[in-house]
Write an enzyme that holds these catalytic residues in place. Structure first.
Site, PDB file in Angstrom:
ATOM      1  CB  CYS A 236      35.368  67.204 -21.288  1.00  0.00           C
ATOM      2  SG  CYS A 236      35.410  65.416 -20.758  1.00  0.00           S
ATOM      3  N   GLY A 237      34.984  67.476 -17.827  1.00  0.00           N
ATOM      4  CA  GLY A 237      35.359  67.675 -16.453  1.00  0.00           C
ATOM      5  C   GLY A 237      36.504  66.778 -16.303  1.00  0.00           C
TER       6      GLY A 237
ATOM      7  CB  CYS B 142      30.336  62.382 -15.431  1.00  0.00           C
ATOM      8  SG  CYS B 142      30.145  63.551 -16.767  1.00  0.00           S
TER       9      CYS B 142
HETATM   10  O1  PYC Z   1      33.795  64.472 -17.069  1.00  0.00           O
HETATM   11  O2  PYC Z   1      32.492  66.011 -18.038  1.00  0.00           O
HETATM   12  C1  PYC Z   1      33.146  65.026 -18.123  1.00  0.00           C
HETATM   13  C2  PYC Z   1      32.593  64.113 -19.090  1.00  0.00           C
HETATM   14  C3  PYC Z   1      31.795  64.498 -20.220  1.00  0.00           C
HETATM   15  C4  PYC Z   1      31.670  63.163 -21.125  1.00  0.00           C
HETATM   16  C5  PYC Z   1      32.876  62.203 -20.567  1.00  0.00           C
HETATM   17  N1  PYC Z   1      33.359  62.898 -19.363  1.00  0.00           N
END
Ligand code: PYC
Length: 318
Positions: A94-95, A244
């Protein structure tokens, strides 16, 4: 008289990264053994899934909340291990959550500015905490798996997308025909959910039959600093308030595969709420190693009380 079972205490730190919340359990998680973080995830999933639900689901959390447990790493070069989860299950990586982890570890005084390795269930990632409190994450190998995949989306017609891995599986769509604006959230959520359904019904998956559980709709940015804007629908039906991190990684992999982004060129991705991540990619055998930069803010330190008399103690599950 038999004594009441004790109330269990779980210490958490909440942060948000570009508007997307992360709740990190720093004390009070179940014992997950001494194995790799991937092994510890298996134990959490198989034997303590109610703990995941207690931390992120209503009434303590919400569908938007991403949770994490800080665990001991098996890899001695890592400062910490982390397992991310959400309202319906577990995330490989999860980034935004890893940027939140950097802010949380700094808040706890466990890391200083500089680079630190973190063990996740899908591999080791590196976080670099900067002097201005922003953080960069060097993500796992990211790659495009299939391109120009055509699907029929009920009520919207034919759409074309790319399947890419950025630490989670993504279907990235440009020809969705919708404006990426907050006032369109219901419609965007609806179309993204229908895209996911269509992928399921058509048996379209990531590598090794892995479910594509993140849908990313891409369009022109509103912010002149950004190169693109995205709307990402997460596995449990909530949309990502941040750009994300794993989705931006999947985007970078596709751009590089199309020859539209060169090594180390900076790409700025805007989220549906207007927050920004900066990304760039190193080209390696089989894909790219993305670096994603953003800022997280710690906004709460608290103790969750798990009272066995509370009928919703372990959260409301879908
Ligand atoms: O930032 O990788 C992300 C992420 C995945 C689901 C919610 N945020």
């Amino acid at each position: 008289m038999t004594p009441s079972p004790p109330i269990r205490k779980v210490r958490v730190i909440d942060s948000h990264t570009g508007g997307e919340p992360t709740r990190i359990v720093i004390d009070g998680a179940p014992d997950l053994g001494q194995g790799s973080v991937a092994d510890q995830l298996r134990i959490l999933r198989e034997s303590h899934d109610d703990f995941r639900s207690a931390v992120v689901n209503e009434p303590r959390g919400s569908d938007v909340m991403v949770g994490a447990v800080l665990v001991p790493p098996a890899d001695p070069s890592c400062v910490a291990g982390v397992i991310f989860f959400n309202n319906v299950g577990y995330l490989g990586m999860c980034g935004h959550g890893t940027i939140g982890l950097a802010a949380t570890l700094a808040h706890l005084g466990r890391i200083d500015p500089g680079s630190h390795r973190i063990e996740t269930p899908v591999g080791v990632v590196t976080i670099t905490l900067h002097d201005d409190s922003s953080a960069s994450i060097e993500n796992v190998l990211s790659y495009r798996y299939r391109t120009h995949v055509q699907i029929d989306v009920r009520g919207f017609g034919r759409m074309t997308g790319d399947i890419a891995w950025g630490g989670n599986w993504f279907f990235l769509v440009h020809d969705h025909g919708l404006g990426l604006e907050m006032k369109q959230i219901d419609k965007l959520t609806d179309v993204a959910w229908r895209i996911r359904r269509s992928l399921q019904h058509s048996g379209i998956t990531g590598k090794d039959g892995r479910e594509i559980d993140h849908i990313e709709l891409i369009g022109p940015p509103a912010n002149p600093r950004a190169n693109a804007k995205s709307f990402v629908l997460c596995p449990g039906g909530a949309y990502d308030r941040s750009p994300c991190g794993t989705g931006t990684s999947a985007t970078l992999a596709c751009l590089v595969a199309d020859g539209k982004l060169s090594e180390d060129q900076v790409w700025v991705q805007e989220s549906i709420v207007g927050s920004l991540f900066e990304g760039s990619a190193k080209i390696v055998e089989g894909g790219v190693i993305p670096t994603i930069t953003g800022t997280a803010y710690v906004n709460s330190e608290s103790t969750l009380l798990l009272n066995p008399h509370d009928p919703f103690c372990m959260g409301i599950r879908a």
